[in-house]
Motif scaffolding. Sequence first.
Motif, PDB file in Angstrom:
ATOM      1  N   ALA A 405       0.839  -1.205   0.000  1.00  0.00           N
ATOM      2  CA  ALA A 405       0.000   0.000   0.000  1.00  0.00           C
ATOM      3  C   ALA A 405       0.861   1.236   0.000  1.00  0.00           C
ATOM      4  CB  ALA A 405      -0.895  -0.010   1.238  1.00  0.00           C
ATOM      5  N   GLY A 406       1.897   1.200  -0.797  1.00  0.00           N
ATOM      6  CA  GLY A 406       2.882   2.274  -0.740  1.00  0.00           C
ATOM      7  C   GLY A 406       2.319   3.651  -0.925  1.00  0.00           C
ATOM      8  N   THR A 407       1.357   3.798  -1.807  1.00  0.00           N
ATOM      9  CA  THR A 407       0.871   5.142  -2.076  1.00  0.00           C
ATOM     10  C   THR A 407       0.023   5.695  -0.942  1.00  0.00           C
ATOM     11  OG1 THR A 407      -0.736   3.928  -3.344  1.00  0.00           O
ATOM     12  CG2 THR A 407       0.879   5.181  -4.585  1.00  0.00           C
ATOM     13  N   HIS A 408      -0.380   4.849  -0.014  1.00  0.00           N
ATOM     14  CA  HIS A 408      -1.283   5.327   1.027  1.00  0.00           C
ATOM     15  C   HIS A 408      -0.603   5.637   2.345  1.00  0.00           C
ATOM     16  CE1 HIS A 408      -4.886   4.319  -1.297  1.00  0.00           C
ATOM     17  NE2 HIS A 408      -4.176   3.308  -1.731  1.00  0.00           N
ATOM     18  N   VAL A 409       0.710   5.427   2.399  1.00  0.00           N
ATOM     19  CA  VAL A 409       1.327   5.661   3.705  1.00  0.00           C
ATOM     20  C   VAL A 409       1.549   7.149   3.905  1.00  0.00           C
ATOM     21  CG1 VAL A 409       2.456   3.447   3.867  1.00  0.00           C
ATOM     22  CG2 VAL A 409       3.635   5.328   2.767  1.00  0.00           C
ATOM     23  N   ARG A 410       1.716   7.507   5.138  1.00  0.00           N
ATOM     24  CA  ARG A 410       1.957   8.916   5.474  1.00  0.00           C
ATOM     25  C   ARG A 410       3.344   9.321   5.054  1.00  0.00           C
ATOM     26  NH1 ARG A 410       0.400   8.345  11.044  1.00  0.00           N
ATOM     27  NH2 ARG A 410       2.519   9.023  11.484  1.00  0.00           N
ATOM     28  N   ASP A 411       3.542  10.622   4.940  1.00  0.00           N
ATOM     29  CA  ASP A 411       4.830  11.120   4.440  1.00  0.00           C
ATOM     30  C   ASP A 411       6.003  10.752   5.322  1.00  0.00           C
ATOM     31  OD1 ASP A 411       3.127  14.123   3.517  1.00  0.00           O
ATOM     32  OD2 ASP A 411       3.528  12.299   2.362  1.00  0.00           O
ATOM     33  N   ALA A 413       6.633   8.137   6.839  1.00  0.00           N
ATOM     34  CA  ALA A 413       7.021   6.717   6.854  1.00  0.00           C
ATOM     35  C   ALA A 413       8.414   6.549   6.260  1.00  0.00           C
ATOM     36  CB  ALA A 413       6.020   5.894   6.072  1.00  0.00           C
ATOM     37  N   VAL A 414       8.698   7.314   5.228  1.00  0.00           N
ATOM     38  CA  VAL A 414      10.017   7.214   4.595  1.00  0.00           C
ATOM     39  C   VAL A 414      11.104   7.582   5.583  1.00  0.00           C
ATOM     40  CG1 VAL A 414      11.466   8.173   2.800  1.00  0.00           C
ATOM     41  CG2 VAL A 414       9.087   7.688   2.319  1.00  0.00           C
ATOM     42  N   ALA A 415      10.886   8.695   6.247  1.00  0.00           N
ATOM     43  CA  ALA A 415      11.882   9.158   7.210  1.00  0.00           C
ATOM     44  C   ALA A 415      12.071   8.129   8.310  1.00  0.00           C
ATOM     45  CB  ALA A 415      11.441  10.491   7.793  1.00  0.00           C
ATOM     46  N   ASN A 416      10.950   7.604   8.795  1.00  0.00           N
ATOM     47  CA  ASN A 416      11.038   6.631   9.878  1.00  0.00           C
ATOM     48  C   ASN A 416      11.817   5.402   9.460  1.00  0.00           C
ATOM     49  OD1 ASN A 416       9.558   8.232  11.499  1.00  0.00           O
ATOM     50  ND2 ASN A 416       7.629   7.191  11.168  1.00  0.00           N
ATOM     51  N   LEU A 417      11.547   4.957   8.238  1.00  0.00           N
ATOM     52  CA  LEU A 417      12.213   3.729   7.821  1.00  0.00           C
ATOM     53  C   LEU A 417      13.704   3.948   7.639  1.00  0.00           C
ATOM     54  CD1 LEU A 417      11.981   0.845   7.171  1.00  0.00           C
ATOM     55  CD2 LEU A 417      11.364   1.397   4.830  1.00  0.00           C
ATOM     56  N   THR A 418      14.080   5.076   7.046  1.00  0.00           N
ATOM     57  CA  THR A 418      15.508   5.306   6.855  1.00  0.00           C
ATOM     58  C   THR A 418      16.189   5.421   8.206  1.00  0.00           C
ATOM     59  OG1 THR A 418      15.020   7.648   6.663  1.00  0.00           O
ATOM     60  CG2 THR A 418      15.353   6.451   4.621  1.00  0.00           C
ATOM     61  N   ILE A 443       8.975  -0.169  -9.700  1.00  0.00           N
ATOM     62  CA  ILE A 443       9.475   1.153  -9.319  1.00  0.00           C
ATOM     63  C   ILE A 443       8.360   2.194  -9.238  1.00  0.00           C
ATOM     64  CG2 ILE A 443      11.776   0.783 -10.251  1.00  0.00           C
ATOM     65  CD1 ILE A 443      10.945   2.509 -12.623  1.00  0.00           C
ATOM     66  N   SER A 444       7.127   1.732  -9.065  1.00  0.00           N
ATOM     67  CA  SER A 444       6.045   2.716  -9.078  1.00  0.00           C
ATOM     68  C   SER A 444       5.675   3.227  -7.690  1.00  0.00           C
ATOM     69  CB  SER A 444       4.808   2.112  -9.725  1.00  0.00           C
ATOM     70  OG  SER A 444       4.392   1.027  -8.933  1.00  0.00           O
ATOM     71  N   GLN A 445       5.923   2.464  -6.644  1.00  0.00           N
ATOM     72  CA  GLN A 445       5.500   2.889  -5.306  1.00  0.00           C
ATOM     73  C   GLN A 445       6.541   3.846  -4.751  1.00  0.00           C
ATOM     74  OE1 GLN A 445       2.709   1.547  -3.798  1.00  0.00           O
ATOM     75  NE2 GLN A 445       2.693  -0.665  -4.098  1.00  0.00           N
ATOM     76  N   GLN A 446       6.201   5.102  -4.738  1.00  0.00           N
ATOM     77  CA  GLN A 446       7.190   6.133  -4.450  1.00  0.00           C
ATOM     78  C   GLN A 446       7.906   6.010  -3.102  1.00  0.00           C
ATOM     79  OE1 GLN A 446       8.254   8.467  -6.878  1.00  0.00           O
ATOM     80  NE2 GLN A 446       7.244   6.739  -7.847  1.00  0.00           N
ATOM     81  N   PRO A 447       7.173   5.816  -1.985  1.00  0.00           N
ATOM     82  CA  PRO A 447       7.910   5.728  -0.718  1.00  0.00           C
ATOM     83  C   PRO A 447       8.931   4.592  -0.747  1.00  0.00           C
ATOM     84  CG  PRO A 447       5.569   5.938  -0.309  1.00  0.00           C
ATOM     85  CD  PRO A 447       5.718   5.736  -1.773  1.00  0.00           C
ATOM     86  N   LEU A 448       8.533   3.475  -1.367  1.00  0.00           N
ATOM     87  CA  LEU A 448       9.452   2.347  -1.428  1.00  0.00           C
ATOM     88  C   LEU A 448      10.677   2.718  -2.254  1.00  0.00           C
ATOM     89  CD1 LEU A 448       9.940  -0.636  -0.889  1.00  0.00           C
ATOM     90  CD2 LEU A 448       8.831  -1.128  -3.046  1.00  0.00           C
ATOM     91  N   SER A 596       9.220  16.966   0.574  1.00  0.00           N
ATOM     92  CA  SER A 596       8.167  17.726  -0.115  1.00  0.00           C
ATOM     93  C   SER A 596       8.584  19.175  -0.308  1.00  0.00           C
ATOM     94  CB  SER A 596       6.881  17.656   0.674  1.00  0.00           C
ATOM     95  OG  SER A 596       7.085  18.181   1.942  1.00  0.00           O
ATOM     96  N   GLN A 597       8.247  19.698  -1.454  1.00  0.00           N
ATOM     97  CA  GLN A 597       8.645  21.068  -1.777  1.00  0.00           C
ATOM     98  C   GLN A 597       7.452  21.999  -1.791  1.00  0.00           C
ATOM     99  OE1 GLN A 597      11.869  21.949  -2.628  1.00  0.00           O
ATOM    100  NE2 GLN A 597      12.409  19.926  -1.885  1.00  0.00           N
ATOM    101  N   LEU A 598       6.415  21.664  -1.078  1.00  0.00           N
ATOM    102  CA  LEU A 598       5.191  22.453  -1.137  1.00  0.00           C
ATOM    103  C   LEU A 598       5.439  23.845  -0.613  1.00  0.00           C
ATOM    104  CD1 LEU A 598       2.893  19.767   0.386  1.00  0.00           C
ATOM    105  CD2 LEU A 598       2.980  20.405  -1.996  1.00  0.00           C
ATOM    106  N   LEU A 599       5.013  24.811  -1.403  1.00  0.00           N
ATOM    107  CA  LEU A 599       5.191  26.182  -0.923  1.00  0.00           C
ATOM    108  C   LEU A 599       3.986  26.548  -0.097  1.00  0.00           C
ATOM    109  CD1 LEU A 599       6.769  28.058  -3.906  1.00  0.00           C
ATOM    110  CD2 LEU A 599       7.736  27.561  -1.693  1.00  0.00           C
ATOM    111  N   ASP A 600       3.864  25.918   1.023  1.00  0.00           N
ATOM    112  CA  ASP A 600       2.795  26.192   1.961  1.00  0.00           C
ATOM    113  C   ASP A 600       3.057  27.518   2.640  1.00  0.00           C
ATOM    114  OD1 ASP A 600       0.502  25.377   2.970  1.00  0.00           O
ATOM    115  OD2 ASP A 600       1.303  23.596   3.927  1.00  0.00           O
ATOM    116  N   LEU A 601       2.011  28.049   3.244  1.00  0.00           N
ATOM    117  CA  LEU A 601       2.199  29.262   4.026  1.00  0.00           C
ATOM    118  C   LEU A 601       3.265  29.024   5.076  1.00  0.00           C
ATOM    119  CD1 LEU A 601      -1.349  30.584   4.853  1.00  0.00           C
ATOM    120  CD2 LEU A 601       0.397  31.809   3.654  1.00  0.00           C
ATOM    121  N   LEU A 602       3.069  27.946   5.835  1.00  0.00           N
ATOM    122  CA  LEU A 602       3.945  27.708   6.968  1.00  0.00           C
ATOM    123  C   LEU A 602       5.346  27.347   6.517  1.00  0.00           C
ATOM    124  CD1 LEU A 602       1.631  25.688   9.304  1.00  0.00           C
ATOM    125  CD2 LEU A 602       2.319  28.034   9.499  1.00  0.00           C
ATOM    126  N   ASP A 603       5.400  26.551   5.458  1.00  0.00           N
ATOM    127  CA  ASP A 603       6.694  26.063   5.004  1.00  0.00           C
ATOM    128  C   ASP A 603       7.622  27.220   4.681  1.00  0.00           C
ATOM    129  OD1 ASP A 603       7.822  23.693   4.895  1.00  0.00           O
ATOM    130  OD2 ASP A 603       7.004  23.086   2.988  1.00  0.00           O
TER     131      ASP A 603
END
Lengths: 760, 166
Positions: A405-411, A413-418, A443-448, A596-603
């Motif tokens: 379920a790679g596409t459904h994990v929270r952001d 998760a990658v950091a935690n796993l590394t 190679i489609s599941q991005q977090p993986l 993530s490179q989102l130009l959020d207000l907070l970011d």
Amino acid sequence: MGTQCTGTGSWPNCSTSTCWATPPTLDSDLSQGIQPVQGLALCTLSTMGSAEMCRDLAPEVEKLLLQPSPYVRKKAILTAVHMIRKVPELSSVFLPPCVHLLHERHHGKAVGLPILCFSSVDRRIENRMGTPAHRRRVAHTHRHTRNRLSCPWPPPFTSPTLTPGILLGTITLITELCERSPAALKHFRKVVPQLVQILRTLVTTGYSTEHSISGVSDPFLQVQILRLLRILGRNHEESSETMNDLLAQVATNTDTSRNAGNAVLFETVLTIMDIHSAAGLRVLAVNILGRFLLNSDRNIRYVALTSLLRLVQSDHSAVQRHRPTVVDCLQETDASLSRRALELSLALVNSSNVRAMMQELQAFLESCPPDLRADCASGILLAAERFAPTKRWHIDTILHVLTTAGTHVRDDAVANLTQLIGGAQELHAYSVRRLYNALAEDISQQPLVQVAAWCIGEYGDLLLEGNCEEIEPLQVDEEEVLALLEKVLQSHMSLPATRGYALTALMKLSTRLQGDNNRIRQVVSIYRSCLDVELQQRAVEYDTLFRKYDHMRAAILEKMPLVERDGPQADEEAKQSKEAAQLSEAAPAPTESQASQLLDLLDLLDRASGDAQHPPPLDPSPGGALVYLLDLPCAPPPPAPIPDLKVFEREGVQLNLSFIRPPENPALLLITITATNSSEGDVTNFICQAAVPKSLQLQLQAPSGNTVPARGGLPITQLFRILNPNKAPLRLKLRLTYNHFHQSVQEIFEVNNLPVESWQ
Amino acid sequence: MLEESREELMRFMLLFSRQGKLRLQKWYLATSDKERKKMVRELMQVVLARKPKMCSFLEWRDLKVVYKRYASLYFCCAIEGQDNELITLELIHRYVELLDKYFGSVCELDIIFNFEKAYFILDEFLMGGDVQDTSKKSVLKAIEQADLLQEEDESPRSVLEEMGLA
């Protein structure tokens, strides 16, 4: 008048003007003594009675409560319930009649009263001065009732002790009173034995057939009494004790073949859960719920799952016994049921059953509906984190979740796993192999892909060594590894962040692999002209590393030290970026974890505030020097008021900020924004949102309104509370949306020139 | 004022057909017209989208909705508080039984053409969302009496007479 009442009865909207006109008519309807009319008037009152109406008509209703006819009385009681809901102060008015009503039930005065009522009504009719038409109408009514001497309106209940309609109403009224007023609660605790007796009689000796539903005597009444007992027994040892036996009796004797019995049983369980019940009783309740879970009726399984979820914290071991049944419920086709089963299963995971449960949950993850996937995945990851028996098991579990379920994990998760892999040194070889295999397949599941790329980059040398006890030996060629990473880079399925990972991994491999680096250099130089700015920047840096600073390459690209979880990312950033900053003119590259490179207000604010390396110098407090010189004991001078700030102006709409620093709480800053309008058009749907840097806390209170009328109309004010314990520099970004001159306006801007006193 | 969550209060009851036509609405908590229309629309969408094998309870906004389908009509009750959905199902069933007894094998057409009777029956059974009387017989008896009263009233009268001025 009866028909008038009927008419209003079906317009249950308190704001119409009819409401103002009806009280006088309602008043006379209530007091005139004709039962159907009174009934209708009460019905109207209880459906649409506003607070004022209730207050005015409370005395009338009170009188009707003690009136002999059960028909009117039961309606009056329920009207009283509504009145108390609308105007809680009326509790004091209705409390004494309540007591009286309950007592009366046991003295059987109910039977004789309707006959009395009939004759007195008769007399009243004769004396009535009304219009001929009205009297005719009324006489018609009573012609019928007079003919049925033995059966006045409506037929009385012949049961000597209980008149069910009134009892039900009385219990409801008492329940409402006890909820609204602690005094009433205390008072009615005394009648617990009486209630217990009533319920006991109901359950054991049964009732008339007209009140039972499929073998259960009067389930509505039973449920209502149980509810009242729940309120009375809550937080009260003595009452709870009185009820214990009865609850056990009801729980065991109720026929559960049909829904009515189950409804009573369910209410009993809810009551047991809420009061101070004996331990054995609680276990009984949980077991009943467990039995519900096996019921073929879906609705019953639903209520069982919901209630067990509430119980799982307090009676964990009891609920654990039903774990297999709960896990079976995961297979439900109904989405709301399987969701509940999922939540409950996750709550039941503990260190002893974690392996078995994870297996079940992972199997569920593979087949569950898409809207549950995200919750399931994050639930599994959380549980794995808390209860993982070994690191290897943990890594395996996360890997499995990522592949399924790679596409459904929270952001994160990658950091935690590394982080996890980085910390488990003995498992580096194992992890990199498994990740390589997984990556090679898909190679489609991005977090993986991100994690795999990172891992291959870091531990590429281990991958090529070829031997690892825990997995079959795998001969991997250098060229294969590079080809795989290039494939990731070129694939259109890869997100920009993923490509960043892949490029960096390639760079790292340049020091880990034995062969020459021509291929890597080629790839890196291709990406120097990539359209993605981020990648381009990295490629340029890496290329420069190759060309001009080759002697430093090994040092820069060596294995990363273990990162502190939740600590500032600053040190690892510093390690990589300090050198890079000296090398190239561009700004330092963000780390792996900041994907993530989102130009959020907070970011925007956060990144920028990260640049501020040193805290700003503190100004001396304004009046301090003076105090010292004068050397007089005096209270600290009040802080100078901070000047207001005009922050926004557009076509006559203006926004001002005013600041207050309350002296008793130095970390707190109160900002009041005031929106004024001097233009010719109204401002409507005005919404203001704000953002502050992450180290500050912001709380927005509700605005005074969202419309500013034209030409200097009443402004909108809104209060912001900002907590700034670290005295970090205040930055404020505002987003305004409103309608003006029939156009919608949106403005986002950062407030400049914030006075220094607002945060120091 | 006690802080514990409110026990059961029925917010409203709706009857609507499979095509999304509202046949009856009874609101036990004052809400504005606009708000009502919005809620009805939303809720109908949610309930009509449910498959037949799903359970009768769902969570919508902050309320619990108990619904049951009888032939072509959905009976929908929205309750708040933390409890007993099963007894609400019984309540719905009881109401349907009352309608059935009164109309004799009730169908949607009966409710369409005699909606005021449906409301009367509901008002005799529930008041302010609470059950008034648990005996079917007495509720039906009361409706009968009210019917008789209305029938006598059928004789035509002038407007002035109606108002009591002639």
